[in-house]
Scaffold this motif. Structure first.
Motif, PDB file in Angstrom:
ATOM      1  N   SER A 279     -11.298  25.092 -20.056  1.00 51.28           N
ATOM      2  CA  SER A 279     -10.886  25.696 -21.331  1.00 51.28           C
ATOM      3  C   SER A 279     -12.035  25.699 -22.335  1.00 51.28           C
ATOM      4  O   SER A 279     -12.249  26.692 -23.062  1.00 51.28           O
ATOM      5  CB  SER A 279      -9.690  24.931 -21.893  1.00 51.28           C
ATOM      6  N   GLN A 280     -12.805  24.621 -22.361  1.00 47.72           N
ATOM      7  CA  GLN A 280     -13.930  24.537 -23.303  1.00 47.72           C
ATOM      8  C   GLN A 280     -15.057  25.486 -22.905  1.00 47.72           C
ATOM      9  O   GLN A 280     -15.734  26.041 -23.783  1.00 47.72           O
ATOM     10  CB  GLN A 280     -14.432  23.098 -23.362  1.00 47.72           C
ATOM     11  N   LEU A 281     -15.256  25.713 -21.623  1.00 48.54           N
ATOM     12  CA  LEU A 281     -16.261  26.684 -21.182  1.00 48.54           C
ATOM     13  C   LEU A 281     -15.861  28.094 -21.610  1.00 48.54           C
ATOM     14  O   LEU A 281     -16.720  28.890 -22.021  1.00 48.54           O
ATOM     15  CB  LEU A 281     -16.431  26.612 -19.666  1.00 48.54           C
ATOM     16  N   GLN A 282     -14.591  28.395 -21.525  1.00 52.61           N
ATOM     17  CA  GLN A 282     -14.117  29.704 -21.997  1.00 52.61           C
ATOM     18  C   GLN A 282     -14.292  29.827 -23.509  1.00 52.61           C
ATOM     19  O   GLN A 282     -14.644  30.899 -24.025  1.00 52.61           O
ATOM     20  CB  GLN A 282     -12.651  29.894 -21.613  1.00 52.61           C
ATOM     21  N   GLU A 283     -14.064  28.740 -24.210  1.00 54.76           N
ATOM     22  CA  GLU A 283     -14.265  28.742 -25.672  1.00 54.76           C
ATOM     23  C   GLU A 283     -15.723  29.011 -26.015  1.00 54.76           C
ATOM     24  O   GLU A 283     -16.028  29.774 -26.940  1.00 54.76           O
ATOM     25  CB  GLU A 283     -13.817  27.408 -26.243  1.00 54.76           C
ATOM     26  N   LEU A 284     -16.641  28.392 -25.284  1.00 55.09           N
ATOM     27  CA  LEU A 284     -18.063  28.619 -25.520  1.00 55.09           C
ATOM     28  C   LEU A 284     -18.445  30.065 -25.243  1.00 55.09           C
ATOM     29  O   LEU A 284     -19.230  30.662 -25.993  1.00 55.09           O
ATOM     30  CB  LEU A 284     -18.892  27.686 -24.640  1.00 55.09           C
ATOM     31  N   ALA A 285     -17.906  30.628 -24.162  1.00 55.24           N
ATOM     32  CA  ALA A 285     -18.210  32.018 -23.841  1.00 55.24           C
ATOM     33  C   ALA A 285     -17.711  32.960 -24.935  1.00 55.24           C
ATOM     34  O   ALA A 285     -18.406  33.916 -25.317  1.00 55.24           O
ATOM     35  CB  ALA A 285     -17.590  32.392 -22.491  1.00 55.24           C
ATOM     36  N   SER A 286     -16.528  32.688 -25.465  1.00 56.36           N
ATOM     37  CA  SER A 286     -15.993  33.511 -26.551  1.00 56.36           C
ATOM     38  C   SER A 286     -16.841  33.385 -27.810  1.00 56.36           C
ATOM     39  O   SER A 286     -17.148  34.387 -28.479  1.00 56.36           O
ATOM     40  CB  SER A 286     -14.545  33.103 -26.837  1.00 56.36           C
ATOM     41  N   ASN A 287     -17.247  32.161 -28.145  1.00 58.73           N
ATOM     42  CA  ASN A 287     -18.095  31.958 -29.326  1.00 58.73           C
ATOM     43  C   ASN A 287     -19.450  32.640 -29.159  1.00 58.73           C
ATOM     44  O   ASN A 287     -20.012  33.184 -30.122  1.00 58.73           O
ATOM     45  CB  ASN A 287     -18.294  30.466 -29.571  1.00 58.73           C
ATOM     46  N   LYS A 288     -19.978  32.612 -27.950  1.00 55.51           N
ATOM     47  CA  LYS A 288     -21.262  33.253 -27.692  1.00 55.51           C
ATOM     48  C   LYS A 288     -21.185  34.754 -27.933  1.00 55.51           C
ATOM     49  O   LYS A 288     -22.090  35.357 -28.522  1.00 55.51           O
ATOM     50  CB  LYS A 288     -21.713  32.959 -26.267  1.00 55.51           C
ATOM     51  N   ARG A 289     -20.104  35.373 -27.473  1.00 52.61           N
ATOM     52  CA  ARG A 289     -19.932  36.823 -27.707  1.00 52.61           C
ATOM     53  C   ARG A 289     -19.828  37.126 -29.200  1.00 52.61           C
ATOM     54  O   ARG A 289     -20.394  38.109 -29.685  1.00 52.61           O
ATOM     55  CB  ARG A 289     -18.689  37.318 -26.972  1.00 52.61           C
ATOM     56  N   LYS A 290     -19.122  36.285 -29.934  1.00 48.01           N
ATOM     57  CA  LYS A 290     -18.977  36.505 -31.376  1.00 48.01           C
ATOM     58  C   LYS A 290     -20.325  36.392 -32.086  1.00 48.01           C
ATOM     59  O   LYS A 290     -20.644  37.187 -32.972  1.00 48.01           O
ATOM     60  CB  LYS A 290     -17.985  35.498 -31.952  1.00 48.01           C
ATOM     61  N   ILE A 291     -21.124  35.392 -31.688  1.00 42.21           N
ATOM     62  CA  ILE A 291     -22.429  35.206 -32.322  1.00 42.21           C
ATOM     63  C   ILE A 291     -23.335  36.392 -32.042  1.00 42.21           C
ATOM     64  O   ILE A 291     -24.034  36.896 -32.938  1.00 42.21           O
ATOM     65  CB  ILE A 291     -23.075  33.892 -31.840  1.00 42.21           C
ATOM     66  N   HIS A 292     -23.340  36.868 -30.790  1.00 34.36           N
ATOM     67  CA  HIS A 292     -24.159  38.037 -30.445  1.00 34.36           C
ATOM     68  C   HIS A 292     -23.731  39.263 -31.253  1.00 34.36           C
ATOM     69  O   HIS A 292     -24.580  40.048 -31.706  1.00 34.36           O
ATOM     70  CB  HIS A 292     -24.063  38.323 -28.950  1.00 34.36           C
ATOM     71  N   GLN A 293     -22.424  39.439 -31.430  1.00 34.72           N
ATOM     72  CA  GLN A 293     -21.936  40.582 -32.194  1.00 34.72           C
ATOM     73  C   GLN A 293     -22.372  40.475 -33.654  1.00 34.72           C
ATOM     74  O   GLN A 293     -22.774  41.481 -34.271  1.00 34.72           O
ATOM     75  CB  GLN A 293     -20.411  40.654 -32.098  1.00 34.72           C
ATOM     76  N   GLN A 294     -22.323  39.283 -34.206  1.00 37.69           N
ATOM     77  CA  GLN A 294     -22.757  39.087 -35.586  1.00 37.69           C
ATOM     78  C   GLN A 294     -24.243  39.375 -35.743  1.00 37.69           C
ATOM     79  O   GLN A 294     -24.663  39.996 -36.730  1.00 37.69           O
ATOM     80  CB  GLN A 294     -22.441  37.662 -36.027  1.00 37.69           C
TER      81      GLN A 294
END
Length: 342
Positions: free
Chosen positions: A275-290
């Motif tokens: 679950s935490q690995l999925q959370e990191l992947a989601s945060n990474k996509r958000k940071i790249h988009q920003q």
């Protein structure tokens, strides 16, 4: 910088000897012209944009390091899970000396000593939880080894607690239940960032951060007035750490029952890591988009550039040629007719 200021003062002094008295007002206004210019809004926006991009890059680096750490934890948990299954099958033969049991202890030690940091800040706590702004690191819990401060007494008692260079005093009033005693003790320990927790039986336990735990685990110097603590010189009170089931140090596999329970805990921990690995992947996509949004050109700048390109196309060296071509295309006329009209 000092040389520049000195040169400016020399110039002003020479000017005062030459300029007549009627221009005194102009000389007095000269230093105002040297005032520091106000930062323009465009430059301020540029600095703010640069700061956000820099922070985004740091977030990506921390994200990648945390992801790598969790991948490592997942691999160790998988190996430990397999080793415990083998150990469970062979535990009746030789539980202490089996190779599978030894390997399981090694994997447990690696998980317990895990330390993943970015620029000195931990990214994963001792319970294998991902640390974030919304989810701080899990705290350490402990009890006092030989002292029970939750006992109700017939007389008031002042106790002194020494930790590091500080001494903290608490009043434990007489004829008060453990809940009231916990409140008084919490007020005294608040400057230390140590919280008092009361269980269902009214017994005290304490929680603190990792930094504070490194001091506390060596013991607390305490003294009282003979009710719960002896009076006189301070004595060292040892502490007993209370381990959470998520902490790998709590896992036991010396008996079949312990091994069975530990396998269940490892399985829960594996689900948590996924679950935490999925959370990191989601945060990474958000940071790249920003970051992409920050690097995208502003609408105003884009419009200006487009307008300049249009003007450049119109301001060619031969505007007459462009006019003739336009009229020929619009009116379907010959060049001679267009020249006559012009």
């Amino acid at each position: 910088m000092l040389k520049g200021i000195s040169d400016t003062l020399n110039i002003q002094q020479r000017s005062q000897t030459v300029v007549p008295a009627t221009s005194t007002k102009q000389v007095l206004l000269a230093p105002q012209a040297l005032a520091r210019p106000v930062m323009t809004s465009h430059r301020l926006q540029s600095y703010q944009k640069w700061a956000k991009i820099t922070q985004g890059q740091h977030d990506i680096s921390a994200n990648q390091l945390a992801d790598k750490g969790l991948q490592y934890v997942r691999a160790l948990l998988r190996q430990l899970h397999e080793q415990l299954k083998l150990s469970r099958d062979n535990i009746h033969d030789n539980p202490r000396d089996s190779a599978t049991h030894t390997r399981a202890k090694q994997l447990q030690s690696q998980l317990a000593s895990l330390d993943v940091r970015y620029q000195g800040h931990p990214l994963i706590d001792h319970q294998l939880n991902l640390i974030s702004a919304a989810r701080p690191a899990a705290k350490y819990r402990f009890t006092l080894a030989s002292v029970d401060l939750s006992i109700e007494k017939q007389r008031d008692e002042y106790i002194n607690i020494q930790l590091g260079n500080g001494i903290y005093r608490a009043l434990l009033p007489a004829k008060q239940p453990s809940a009231q005693l916990a409140q008084q003790l919490s007020l005294a320990l608040k400057p230390l960032n140590i919280q008092v927790v009361t269980d269902k039986a009214g017994q005290f336990s304490f929680s603190c951060t990792q930094a504070r735990w490194q001091q506390v685990q060596a013991g607390l110097l305490m003294t009282g007035q003979g009710q719960r603590l002896p009076a006189g010189d301070a004595r060292t009170i040892k502490v007993n750490e209370q381990l959470n089931w998520q902490d790998p140090r709590e896992w036991r596999f010396s008996t079949p029952e312990d091994t069975k329970q530990t396998i269940v805990k490892i399985t829960k921990s594996q689900h948590k890591i996924e679950s935490q690995l999925q959370e990191l992947a989601s945060n990474k996509r958000k940071i790249h988009q920003q970051l992409q949004n920050l690097n995208a050109p502003d609408t105003a700048e884009h419009d200006i550039a487009e307008t300049i390109n249009q003007l450049a196309a119109l301001m060619q060296p031969s505007p007459f040629h462009l006019q003739v071509t336009s009229l020929l295309a619009q009116a379907n006329m010959t060049r001679t007719q267009v020249s006559a009209l012009l």
